[in-house]
Scaffold this motif. Structure first.
Motif, mmCIF file in Angstrom:
data_model
loop_
_atom_site.group_PDB
_atom_site.id
_atom_site.type_symbol
_atom_site.label_atom_id
_atom_site.label_comp_id
_atom_site.label_asym_id
_atom_site.label_seq_id
_atom_site.Cartn_x
_atom_site.Cartn_y
_atom_site.Cartn_z
ATOM 1 N N THR A 178 0.847 -1.200 0.000
ATOM 2 C CA THR A 178 0.000 0.000 0.000
ATOM 3 C C THR A 178 0.875 1.240 0.000
ATOM 4 O OG1 THR A 178 -1.583 -1.227 1.350
ATOM 5 C CG2 THR A 178 -1.895 1.162 1.223
ATOM 6 N N ALA A 179 0.652 2.109 -0.977
ATOM 7 C CA ALA A 179 1.441 3.348 -1.017
ATOM 8 C C ALA A 179 0.971 4.262 0.113
ATOM 9 C CB ALA A 179 1.266 4.028 -2.364
ATOM 10 N N LEU A 180 1.952 4.812 0.858
ATOM 11 C CA LEU A 180 1.652 5.784 1.907
ATOM 12 C C LEU A 180 2.257 7.125 1.483
ATOM 13 C CD1 LEU A 180 2.230 3.590 5.113
ATOM 14 C CD2 LEU A 180 0.096 4.029 3.910
ATOM 15 N N LYS A 181 2.406 8.051 2.418
ATOM 16 C CA LYS A 181 2.829 9.403 2.015
ATOM 17 C C LYS A 181 4.266 9.489 1.520
ATOM 18 C CE LYS A 181 -0.120 12.185 5.010
ATOM 19 N NZ LYS A 181 -0.083 12.905 6.288
ATOM 20 N N TYR A 182 5.160 8.650 2.067
ATOM 21 C CA TYR A 182 6.590 8.786 1.741
ATOM 22 C C TYR A 182 7.200 7.456 1.297
ATOM 23 C CZ TYR A 182 5.523 12.937 4.365
ATOM 24 O OH TYR A 182 4.925 14.093 4.799
ATOM 25 N N GLY A 183 6.366 6.554 0.793
ATOM 26 C CA GLY A 183 6.856 5.251 0.379
ATOM 27 C C GLY A 183 5.689 4.283 0.318
ATOM 28 N N TRP A 184 5.929 3.065 0.796
ATOM 29 C CA TRP A 184 4.856 2.069 0.728
ATOM 30 C C TRP A 184 5.011 1.082 1.890
ATOM 31 C CZ3 TRP A 184 6.322 -3.094 0.140
ATOM 32 C CH2 TRP A 184 7.667 -3.274 -0.188
ATOM 33 N N ALA A 185 3.884 0.435 2.221
ATOM 34 C CA ALA A 185 3.889 -0.511 3.345
ATOM 35 C C ALA A 185 3.583 -1.910 2.835
ATOM 36 C CB ALA A 185 2.836 -0.095 4.360
ATOM 37 N N TRP A 186 4.358 -2.901 3.314
ATOM 38 C CA TRP A 186 4.011 -4.282 2.960
ATOM 39 C C TRP A 186 3.180 -4.920 4.049
ATOM 40 C CZ3 TRP A 186 9.441 -3.971 4.385
ATOM 41 C CH2 TRP A 186 9.803 -4.727 5.493
ATOM 42 N N ARG A 187 2.389 -5.868 3.638
ATOM 43 C CA ARG A 187 1.606 -6.684 4.560
ATOM 44 C C ARG A 187 1.778 -8.123 4.091
ATOM 45 N NH1 ARG A 187 -2.527 -6.439 8.119
ATOM 46 N NH2 ARG A 187 -3.989 -8.183 8.061
ATOM 47 N N ILE A 188 2.428 -8.924 4.922
ATOM 48 C CA ILE A 188 2.765 -10.300 4.533
ATOM 49 C C ILE A 188 2.146 -11.263 5.544
ATOM 50 C CG2 ILE A 188 4.696 -11.928 4.446
ATOM 51 C CD1 ILE A 188 6.326 -9.868 3.016
ATOM 52 N N PRO A 189 1.204 -12.105 5.089
ATOM 53 C CA PRO A 189 0.548 -13.003 6.033
ATOM 54 C C PRO A 189 1.347 -14.272 6.286
ATOM 55 C CG PRO A 189 -0.440 -13.241 3.852
ATOM 56 C CD PRO A 189 0.683 -12.244 3.719
ATOM 57 N N LEU A 190 1.720 -14.516 7.537
ATOM 58 C CA LEU A 190 2.312 -15.796 7.937
ATOM 59 C C LEU A 190 1.260 -16.534 8.750
ATOM 60 C CD1 LEU A 190 5.927 -14.752 9.060
ATOM 61 C CD2 LEU A 190 5.031 -15.143 6.773
ATOM 62 N N THR A 191 1.543 -17.780 9.110
ATOM 63 C CA THR A 191 0.524 -18.529 9.848
ATOM 64 C C THR A 191 0.400 -18.048 11.295
ATOM 65 O OG1 THR A 191 2.195 -20.200 10.335
ATOM 66 C CG2 THR A 191 0.719 -20.661 8.478
ATOM 67 N N ASN A 192 1.493 -17.510 11.859
ATOM 68 C CA ASN A 192 1.447 -17.134 13.281
ATOM 69 C C ASN A 192 1.412 -15.626 13.519
ATOM 70 O OD1 ASN A 192 4.058 -16.675 12.359
ATOM 71 N ND2 ASN A 192 4.905 -16.882 14.414
ATOM 72 N N ARG A 193 1.603 -14.834 12.461
ATOM 73 C CA ARG A 193 1.577 -13.384 12.603
ATOM 74 C C ARG A 193 1.471 -12.773 11.213
ATOM 75 N NH1 ARG A 193 6.602 -11.536 10.808
ATOM 76 N NH2 ARG A 193 8.329 -12.946 11.240
ATOM 77 N N THR A 194 1.236 -11.465 11.197
ATOM 78 C CA THR A 194 1.299 -10.743 9.928
ATOM 79 C C THR A 194 2.522 -9.846 9.981
ATOM 80 O OG1 THR A 194 -1.106 -10.760 9.817
ATOM 81 C CG2 THR A 194 0.027 -9.178 8.402
ATOM 82 N N GLY A 195 3.364 -9.941 8.956
ATOM 83 C CA GLY A 195 4.538 -9.066 8.896
ATOM 84 C C GLY A 195 4.161 -7.758 8.211
ATOM 85 N N ASN A 196 4.577 -6.659 8.808
ATOM 86 C CA ASN A 196 4.295 -5.342 8.211
ATOM 87 C C ASN A 196 5.574 -4.525 8.200
ATOM 88 O OD1 ASN A 196 1.166 -5.424 8.426
ATOM 89 N ND2 ASN A 196 1.875 -5.914 10.490
ATOM 90 N N GLY A 197 5.753 -3.747 7.173
ATOM 91 C CA GLY A 197 6.898 -2.840 7.124
ATOM 92 C C GLY A 197 6.566 -1.643 6.269
ATOM 93 N N TYR A 198 7.127 -0.501 6.639
ATOM 94 C CA TYR A 198 6.947 0.738 5.854
ATOM 95 C C TYR A 198 8.316 1.099 5.300
ATOM 96 C CZ TYR A 198 5.586 5.716 5.047
ATOM 97 O OH TYR A 198 5.321 6.957 4.504
ATOM 98 N N VAL A 199 8.425 1.092 3.988
ATOM 99 C CA VAL A 199 9.668 1.424 3.307
ATOM 100 C C VAL A 199 9.548 2.871 2.852
ATOM 101 C CG1 VAL A 199 11.103 0.871 1.305
ATOM 102 C CG2 VAL A 199 9.915 -0.953 2.525
ATOM 103 N N TYR A 200 10.452 3.728 3.298
ATOM 104 C CA TYR A 200 10.280 5.150 2.998
ATOM 105 C C TYR A 200 11.635 5.819 2.745
ATOM 106 C CZ TYR A 200 11.717 5.762 7.883
ATOM 107 O OH TYR A 200 12.414 5.720 9.055
ATOM 108 N N SER A 201 11.548 7.086 2.360
ATOM 109 C CA SER A 201 12.765 7.832 2.059
ATOM 110 C C SER A 201 13.062 8.815 3.185
ATOM 111 C CB SER A 201 12.585 8.598 0.747
ATOM 112 O OG SER A 201 13.643 9.509 0.597
ATOM 113 N N SER A 202 14.242 8.668 3.802
ATOM 114 C CA SER A 202 14.606 9.588 4.894
ATOM 115 C C SER A 202 14.899 10.982 4.349
ATOM 116 C CB SER A 202 15.811 9.053 5.668
ATOM 117 O OG SER A 202 16.939 9.041 4.823
ATOM 118 N N GLY A 203 15.013 11.104 3.053
ATOM 119 C CA GLY A 203 15.199 12.430 2.452
ATOM 120 C C GLY A 203 13.919 13.261 2.492
#
Ligand SMILES: Cc1cc2nc3c(=O)[nH]c(=O)nc-3n(C[C@H](O)[C@H](O)[C@H](O)COP(=O)(O)OP(=O)(O)OC[C@H]3O[C@@H](n4cnc5c(N)ncnc54)[C@H](O)[C@@H]3O)c2cc1C
Length: 503
Positions: free
Chosen positions: A262-287
């Motif tokens: 999902t695109a957010l304001k300064y990059g995008w966020a992943w959502r990865i479903p595992l069996t025991n949890r959902t992995g999430n991360g926001y990849v963005y530009s520190s610039g």
């Protein structure tokens, strides 16, 4: 490899190191090679990288690991594609799936190409890729991509997994193939008079000597970049992201077999479903945004603004080394380069690098010609992936922040990508151009078409005309019936995963 060249030392016990160890042990283990993996007990692995592309299945098959063995141990799920959300603000195109193509798609893809091509010529036809591929239906119905024996088509898929657990699993498997595992931190890389690596020195002053060294030490590239001084070619002027914040959440009740980006304001966020949890991360530009603001936006996106679960923050650099194999050293993994995780291509590059290296070495025993061809091939693949990822940003119609305006107006893109965009905008078929520019070295024609069509890079709807009957020869309803008919052969994802755990 010849009989006087038998000691392989792999430095680094992340996923890259262990994939390398397994592949080399599988191909060379019975030829008398001695393979040792050295891993620092003090320096951790990066601990992200939870999505794959379909070739990971080929790796598991090659090294003799079945899904029922590894998937439950790594909390793994199936993945048939990536859903991109909010990368485009064009009505009707705010979401699309980049599918992993499978055999039944050969019957429906021609309709997609036909409609998409004519829509670019101004004919009012359905050109959104989600109507044409079986993958989208598997995601919609949350089905696993496994078929009964009598289903006559092959289905392509990748996986999601816990990367730490996968590394541990692969370490155990490599041990079974005779790979030695040594815990030590390398403090010095000593070169000989010809510039080859002579030996490694550990912090405790022990010498580790090999004939071939594999650098899998992560971003710092201790052997390839620091010791052998191979230049790093940065991609930062066309890819702005350099940071991530990572945050697990509870597992989904029903697991759809896709990564969501999902695109957010300064990059995008992943959502990865595992069996025991959902992995999430926001990849963005520190610039464009500071770490605290990015984390707050991300927590808000996840609906967890008040949660006290701690987030992990990471920095990364995008680019690649000028050569991946230099002297008696091969770089594999983050040490050889990283593009960014948008299409989850990093492990695929690891696998490709090692497989092509083994091939080249078997053929040429390390001749300059084989080394040059290998380096050229791997770099071409890196650059083709980069251009596809850059295209995601360049064609985004978001303009809500300085970040997205900079992405959309960035002129520092390769000439190859520029020629593809010009060809598409001119309403041409981009197949020949992709081939000419060697941009189909990784992502095939259909992926490029899905990317451009999925983000709605079409004439303004007000300019579209009805077109002839011939133009309308493919009926969406018929295509949908075929796809839904195929989908009847698949079982719920959750049920299949549950069956694996209980086996
Ligand atoms: C934000 C983010 C998201 C990502 N998502 C994906 C994804 O979805 N899919 C994908 O395929 N990839 C993804 N990646 C890439 C993926 O994480 C890596 O390609 C993968 O984990 C392999 O990393 P590695 O083994 O090269 O390095 P690392 O995991 O960093 O391992 C380095 C190893 O080297 C050892 N080491 C370092 N220095 C020394 C020393 N001096 N002596 C001895 N040992 C040493 C460490 O102990 C460690 O074992 C992502 C990366 C990032 C940054």
């Amino acid at each position: 490899m010849n009989s006087s060249n038998k000691r392989i030392v792999i430095v680094g016990g992340g996923t890259a190191g262990w994939i390398t160890a397994n592949l080399m042990a599988t191909h060379w283990g019975d030829k008398g090679f001695d393979i040792t993996l050295v891993e620092s007990p003090d320096i951790g692995i990066i601990g992200v990288g939870e999505g794959s592309t379909p070739p990971l299945k080929g790796f598991m098959d090659t090294v003799g690991i079945t899904e029922s063995q590894w998937m439950p141990e790594c909390n793994a799920t199936y993945k048939v594609g990536i859903t991109f959300r909010d990368w485009s603000v064009k009505p009707g195109f705010t979401q699309y799936v980049h599918p992993f193509l499978c055999q039944p798609d050969q019957f429906t893809a021609p309709a997609f190409f036909h409609n998409s091509f004519l829509r670019r010529k101004g004919v009012e036809l359905e050109g959104h890729p989600d109507h044409f591929f079986l993958t989208t239906e598997l995601i919609r119905q949350k089905l696993a991509p496994l078929t009964p024996a009598n289903f006559p088509f092959e289905i392509n898929y990748g996986y999601h997994f816990d990367s730490g657990l996968l590394g541990q699993y692969l370490a155990r498997h490599a041990a079974g193939k005779g790979v030695k595992h040594r815990l030590a931190t390398i403090s010095d890389v000593v070169l000989d008079g010809q510039g080859n690596i002579d030996f490694l020195l550990t912090e405790k002053g022990e010498k580790i000597k090999g004939d071939l060294y594999v650098d899998s030490t992560g971003f710092k590239g201790q052997l390839i970049q620091q010791a052998l001084k191979v230049p790093f070619i940065s991609f930062a002027e066309s890819l702005f992201n350099d940071s991530a914040v990572v945050f697990p959440t509870t597992p989904d009740e029903e697991i759809a077999p896709h990564t969501v980006s999902t695109a957010l304001k300064y990059g995008w966020a992943w959502r990865i479903p595992l069996t025991n949890r959902t992995g999430n991360g926001y990849v963005y530009s520190s610039g464009f945004v500071d770490a605290d603001t990015a984390e707050t936006e991300f927590r808000q996106h996840l609906g967890l603004l008040d949660s006290d679960v701690e987030a992990r923050r990471l920095k990364f650099k995008v680019g690649r080394v000028a050569q991946h194999w230099v002297k008696n050293c091969l770089a594999v993994g983050l040490s050889q380069g990283f593009i960014e995780p948008l299409e989850a291509t990093a492990l695929d590059m690891v696998q490709e690098t090692v497989v092509r290296f083994i091939e080249a070495y078997n053929q040429g025993a390390g001749s300059d010609q084989h080394r040059d061809d290998f380096n050229h091939r791997i770099s071409t693949r890196f650059d083709a992936i980069r251009d596809y990822i850059v295209c995601h940003y360049r064609i985004s119609s978001r303009t809500d922040t300085e970040y997205w305006r900079a992405c959309g107006s960035n002129e520092k893109i390769s000439l190859s990508l520029r020629s593809i965009l010009m060809s598409w905008m001119a309403g041409n078929n981009i197949t020949d151009e992709l081939e000419k520019q060697k941009l189909d070295a990784y992502f095939p024609n259909v992926s490029w078409n899905c990317l451009l069509a999925g983000k709605g890079i079409y004439p303004d709807p007000s300019q579209l005309k009805p077109g002839s009957e011939l133009a309308h020869r493919y009926k969406i309803e018929g295509i949908q019936n075929f796809i839904r008919g195929c989908a009847l052969n698949f079982r719920p994802h959750k049920e299949v995963l549950h069956g694996q755990t209980n086996r």
